[in-house]
Scaffold this motif. Structure first.
Motif, mmCIF file in Angstrom:
data_model
loop_
_atom_site.group_PDB
_atom_site.id
_atom_site.type_symbol
_atom_site.label_atom_id
_atom_site.label_comp_id
_atom_site.label_asym_id
_atom_site.label_seq_id
_atom_site.Cartn_x
_atom_site.Cartn_y
_atom_site.Cartn_z
ATOM 1 N N ALA A 6 -7.151 -0.968 2.314
ATOM 2 C CA ALA A 6 -7.213 0.315 1.618
ATOM 3 C C ALA A 6 -8.645 0.800 1.458
ATOM 4 O O ALA A 6 -8.884 2.015 1.332
ATOM 5 N N HIS A 42 -4.143 4.701 4.166
ATOM 6 C CA HIS A 42 -4.687 3.577 4.931
ATOM 7 C C HIS A 42 -4.965 4.041 6.353
ATOM 8 O O HIS A 42 -4.387 5.023 6.834
ATOM 9 N N LEU A 53 0.833 -1.205 0.000
ATOM 10 C CA LEU A 53 0.000 0.000 0.000
ATOM 11 C C LEU A 53 0.869 1.257 0.000
ATOM 12 O O LEU A 53 0.610 2.223 -0.732
#
Length: 499
Positions: free
Chosen positions: A496, A173, A166
């Motif tokens: 996410a 996040h 991510l």
């Protein structure tokens, strides 16, 4: 600049590539080294503290995480002691700061994703192939064999790989914490103390990602919807102070084995395997019935064909209790079942003479529907087996654990929030090319009830790599590496999507 409530969705293909590279370059090597360490859970290694294997696997995992230099990540090994000063099994705790606008508020108010796994292992067991062993890792194509890789030493490495993927895309996040314990295979007895000690640091947990479960196949993401409970213990029948010549005593002294069989007849219909006491049964919820039917339509006969059946009569495989996929799924998830997993008082065949034995003892494993209270079931089972002993034999049933905590209750997942169900289904399509699957698991994970009670508003994503023939706890355990890569990427996508 994006508005604060606008999410930058990670590109699924780029996410998958980053995760796969991390697995191939780093995780497989670490997992191979981990398998070689006999880090047995305390129930199977009373001297775990002196042997140091649990400390070793925790320290190695911590060192690996620190070396990643993940932005915003802090980590420590947490060590508590009990009232008598004895060490509790250690826990690895990490925290990753949020990258969204929640960073402006205090930790306790931030929505937090809790990622769970464990590093302790089941014992060796017998029956490993000649070229395999519990502590001798071996990779064959996309399978890495050895104890603990799938159950679930991979979890901490996969969790960090998901976070790294991510961050590599700049995808915002929420705050993420990790709790990696070393007593799960012993019932997570120490985990409540760590949850309490770390409560403020854990924060406002809104999603639990548990990486300690299974999959119906290796072709899609699977969500665990329920777990069975468990009562286990030793049933012992004693008739003599010492063994005697069977020619002299048989016909006069009742067989301890026959009495034990008689006691089990109170519990189980031996012709069908159905448990007789109504207290061990529940009405299966309509939603779980519907999910079982949908899963049966996907898996078909593989629900029962996946087992390593022996060759039976006429050279044909042994038959299952049912070949109806729906009934097989319900039988392993929502119906109580008895197994005998060990015995004492029976000499090996090679040294079994003509002696009437003084006692017979069986280790019983009673799997319970997810919503049956395990402690109440243990009390009921003890009363059922010990009452009115035939021939006034000395009968005892000693449940594992301690009074008041004799069993591990099952777990039925809370209703899914629409965002989570949609996110998991999208991740399954993106990473596997197939929709999200729903499956109950026949095993027991006591910590799920603890986490549910500790964080009652949290959503639960319970998943894992234990698919067909992976055989956790038994011989030839393996982790399917291709599935593990895709599962890691799917977990990253779901995190996410956290609103």
């Amino acid at each position: 600049m994006n508005a604060p409530d606008t999410l930058i969705r990670p590109d699924p293909a780029t996410l998958a590539q980053h995760v796969a590279a991390t697995w191939d370059r780093d995780i497989i090597r670490e997992l191979t080294d981990y398998i070689a360490i006999p880090a047995k859970s305390p129930m199977f290694d009373a001297d775990w503290a002196a042997h140091g294997h649990l400390d070793t696997v925790v320290r190695r995992a911590a060192d690996w995480v620190r070396e990643r230099h993940v932005p915003g990540l802090t980590l420590e090994i947490v060590q508590l002691h009990d009232a008598a000063g004895r060490r509790r099994t250690p826990v690895l705790f990490f925290e990753v700061a949020a990258t969204r606008h929640e960073t402006a508020v205090g930790t306790a108010q931030q929505p937090t994703v809790l990622m769970y796994g464990h590093l302790d292992k089941q014992p060796e067991f017998t029956g490993w192939r000649a070229d395999l062993g519990p502590w001798t890792p071996k990779r064959i194509d996309e399978r890495l064999y050895g104890r603990g890789g799938a159950d679930d030493g991979y979890a901490v490495y996969a969790a960090i790989a998901a976070i790294e993927a991510l961050k590599a895309q700049g995808s915002p996040h929420p705050r993420i914490v990790g709790l990696i314990e070393t007593g799960e295979e012993s019932g997570s007895d120490d985990l409540p103390f760590y949850v309490e000690a770390l409560r403020e640091r854990l924060g406002d947990v809104s999603l639990v990602v548990c990486l300690d479960s299974g999959a119906g196949n290796y072709e899609q993401l699977w969500l665990t919807t329920s777990l069975r409970g468990l009562v286990s213990g030793a049933l012992k029948v004693e008739v003599l102070e010492e063994g005697v010549h069977s020619g002299d005593a048989s016909g006069v002294v009742p067989s301890s084995f026959r009495i034990l069989r008689h006691l089990l007849d109170r519990l189980e219909d031996s012709a069908t395997g159905r448990l007789l006491p109504g207290a061990f049964h529940v009405e299966i919820p309509a939603a779980r019935l519907a999910q079982a039917r949908a899963t049966a339509a996907v898996l078909g006969d593989e629900v029962w064909k996946r087992q390593p059946w022996a060759c039976g009569a006429e050279g044909l495989p042994v038959l299952p209790m049912t070949d109806d996929p729906v009934e097989a799924l319900l039988g392993r998830t929502w119906r109580p079942t008895l197994s005998v997993t060990g015995a004492e008082g029976l000499p090996p065949l090679s040294s079994a003479g003509n002696v009437l034995r003084p006692f017979t003892a069986f280790k019983l494993s009673l799997r319970l529907p997810p919503t049956v209270d395990a402690n109440a079931a243990a009390e009921h089972l003890k009363t059922l087996l010990e009452a009115d002993a035939p021939y006034r034999a000395r009968v005892s049933f000693q449940p594992d654990g301690r009074a008041g905590a004799w069993g591990a209750s099952g777990w039925d997942a809370p209703e899914l929030a629409p965002w989570l169900e949609q996110a998991m289904d999208r991740a399954s399509h993106d990473q596997f090319g197939a929709p999200l699957g729903y499956i109950g698991q026949g095993g027991t994970i006591p910590l799920m009830n603890l986490l549910q009670k500790s964080f009652p508003r949290a959503q639960m994503m319970v998943c894992g790599v234990l698919g067909p023939k992976s055989n956790a706890h038994g011989p030839n355990e393996f982790i399917d590496l291709a599935y593990a890569r895709r599962l890691t990427a799917a977990v990253a996508q779901v995190i996410a999507a956290h609103p």
